[in-house]
Design an enzyme around this catalytic site. Structure first.
Site, PDB file in Angstrom:
ATOM      1  N   GLU A 278       0.913  -1.322   0.160  1.00 20.48           N
ATOM      2  CA  GLU A 278      -0.187   0.137   0.029  1.00 20.48           C
ATOM      3  C   GLU A 278       0.890   1.063   0.071  1.00 20.48           C
ATOM      4  O   GLU A 278       0.592   2.148  -0.694  1.00 20.48           O
ATOM      5  CB  GLU A 278      -0.930   0.018   1.284  1.00 20.48           C
ATOM      6  CG  GLU A 278      -1.965  -1.361   1.128  1.00 20.48           C
ATOM      7  CD  GLU A 278      -2.763  -1.215  -0.053  1.00 20.48           C
ATOM      8  OE1 GLU A 278      -3.089  -0.262  -0.661  1.00 20.48           O
ATOM      9  OE2 GLU A 278      -3.261  -2.320  -0.501  1.00 20.48           O
ATOM     10  N   ASP A 359       3.440  -4.291  -5.962  1.00 19.03           N
ATOM     11  CA  ASP A 359       3.832  -5.538  -5.431  1.00 19.03           C
ATOM     12  C   ASP A 359       5.590  -5.510  -5.382  1.00 19.03           C
ATOM     13  O   ASP A 359       6.158  -5.836  -4.523  1.00 19.03           O
ATOM     14  CB  ASP A 359       3.437  -6.807  -6.243  1.00 19.03           C
ATOM     15  CG  ASP A 359       1.982  -7.321  -5.822  1.00 19.03           C
ATOM     16  OD1 ASP A 359       1.584  -6.755  -4.742  1.00 19.03           O
ATOM     17  OD2 ASP A 359       1.355  -7.858  -6.727  1.00 19.03           O
TER      18      ASP A 359
END
Length: 419
Positions: A278, A359
């Site tokens: 995030e 990611d």
């Protein structure tokens, strides 16, 4: 040059700006992991977990696609026949057919009809979530959340409708220009307002208790150059067993939000991996990029609706004289619905590439591919994900890389880093 000519030029400029923005700011050069690596990751997942995830998604699929189909049919029935214009007239009749009443009440009535027609599918979805143990929210809680969602949408919709048709009355020849600017401004405003004002309507947030995990998360954010004001815990467990976390807000309002379910189910290293992902969104300004593309897209949509909605054949089908009339709002809804369904694969592709970059950021920031892979396994297991969904569905609507893609990416990072 006529207003229509200027509208054509404006639309062309907005489309070019949107294309350039997407080309430069979306990480198109990040392809998925090789298919062989994905299949290897799939074989390593527990067979019962894969079967249950696929069973759950198969149970959801008929209702989800049926809701899309019915929603499209309702939008077309209201927008491409006189039914929608008559509904708007009925909504405004108690107020003397005043344009404001038609604009606001008529517009909200059209949206409400579409929501009510698809409501059985939403209820059916909740029943499936409950049956598989993913939802912890009873029917009363589900109904309250639904009413809250309707209320929030109604407030935002009323403001947008009143603003649009006020502009149309004040600038009948150039309303599309002011409307495009207003739509873009609304997208930007909502990106700031929604996290601060709307999130608390649905969840309660409490500061995370002081401890090693909170210290690690704040230190990681500072190390990443994305300082946060606070680390909060959302009471997601009163609705769901699903686990998640996100970074909310911009600048001084930025905070890390962790589901209480994630704290309960995952290890500290896995929580750190989720938050690192995030933080990647914040680091790469994905919210800003999304807001920019959304604003450009909204402005282009207003101009396109002005141009397409002026076609005589469409107006005759809708039973209206001008796209600028409040009675023509159902026609606009129909056009937006069709555009949304057609553009869904492109939007999904853009989202997947952005998520894949986040990611990669998480892997680089934590340097712990094992925790990242464990986190993906846990997310898929608890959230009942299909780790390798059908290709057609993936291409059309998947907003994130599949579980096997993400595990394969973690393993590739581990090989490259010698871990």
């Amino acid at each position: 040059m006529s207003p229509r000519g200027w509208a054509v030029l404006t639309l062309a400029g907005l489309v070019v700006a949107l294309a350039v923005t997407a080309a430069l700011l979306i990480p198109w050069s990040r392809p998925p992991a090789p298919r062989a690596d994905q299949l290897a990751a799939l074989r390593d997942l527990p067979a019962e977990q894969v079967a249950r995830g696929r069973e759950f998604r198969s149970a959801l699929r008929p209702g989800g696609w049926a809701a899309l189909a019915v929603g499209l049919l309702v939008a077309l029935a209201l927008g491409l026949t006189p039914l929608g214009s008559r509904l708007v007239e009925l909504a405004g009749r108690p107020f003397g057919d005043h344009w404001a009443a038609q604009a606001v009440l008529g517009g909200l009535a059209v949206v409400l009809v579409a929501d009510l027609v698809t409501l059985p599918f939403a209820a059916w979805r909740h029943a499936v979530l409950t049956r598989y143990g993913l939802s912890t929210n009873g029917w009363s809680g589900w109904a309250v959340d639904l009413l809250k969602s309707y209320a929030v949408s109604a407030v935002i919709g009323a403001v947008a409708l009143l603003g649009l048709y006020t502009v149309i009355r004040l600038a009948p020849r150039w309303w599309w220009a002011f409307g495009a600017a207003g739509a873009a401004g609304l997208v930007v405003l909502l990106s700031f307002v929604l996290p601060v004002l709307v999130e608390p309507v649905f969840n309660r947030f409490t500061p995370m208790e002081p401890g090693p995990l909170r210290t690690e998360l704040t230190a990681m954010a500072a190390r990443d150059g994305v300082p946060v004001r606070d680390v909060l815990v959302a009471d997601a467990s009163r609705r769901t067993r699903a686990v998640n976390a996100y970074v909310s807000g911009l600048g001084p309002t930025r905070r890390i939000v962790v589901y209480d379910t994630l704290l309960r189910e995952a290890s500290p290293a896995e929580v750190t991996a989720v938050v690192a992902h995030e933080l990647g969104h914040a680091k790469d300004r994905d919210v800003v990029v999304g807001t920019l593309t959304g604003a450009l897209g909204a402005a282009a949509a207003v101009v396109a609706l002005y141009l397409i909605g002026s076609w005589g054949s469409l107006l005759r089908l809708a039973g209206v004289d001008s796209v600028a009339q409040p009675r023509a709002f159902p026609l606009l809804v129909a056009l937006v619905t069709v555009t949304g369904l057609v553009s869904a694969p492109v939007q999904a592709l853009m989202s997947r590439r952005v998520e894949a970059r986040a990611d990669a950021h998480a892997l680089a920031l934590t340097g712990d591919p094992a925790a990242f892979e464990a986190m993906q396994r846990r997310l898929a297991g608890i959230n009942l994900a299909d780790p390798d969904p059908p290709r057609w569905e993936y291409l059309y609507s998947a907003t994130h890389p599949s579980t096997v893609e993400r595990i394969a990416a973690a393993r590739a990072y581990a090989r490259e880093a010698g871990r």
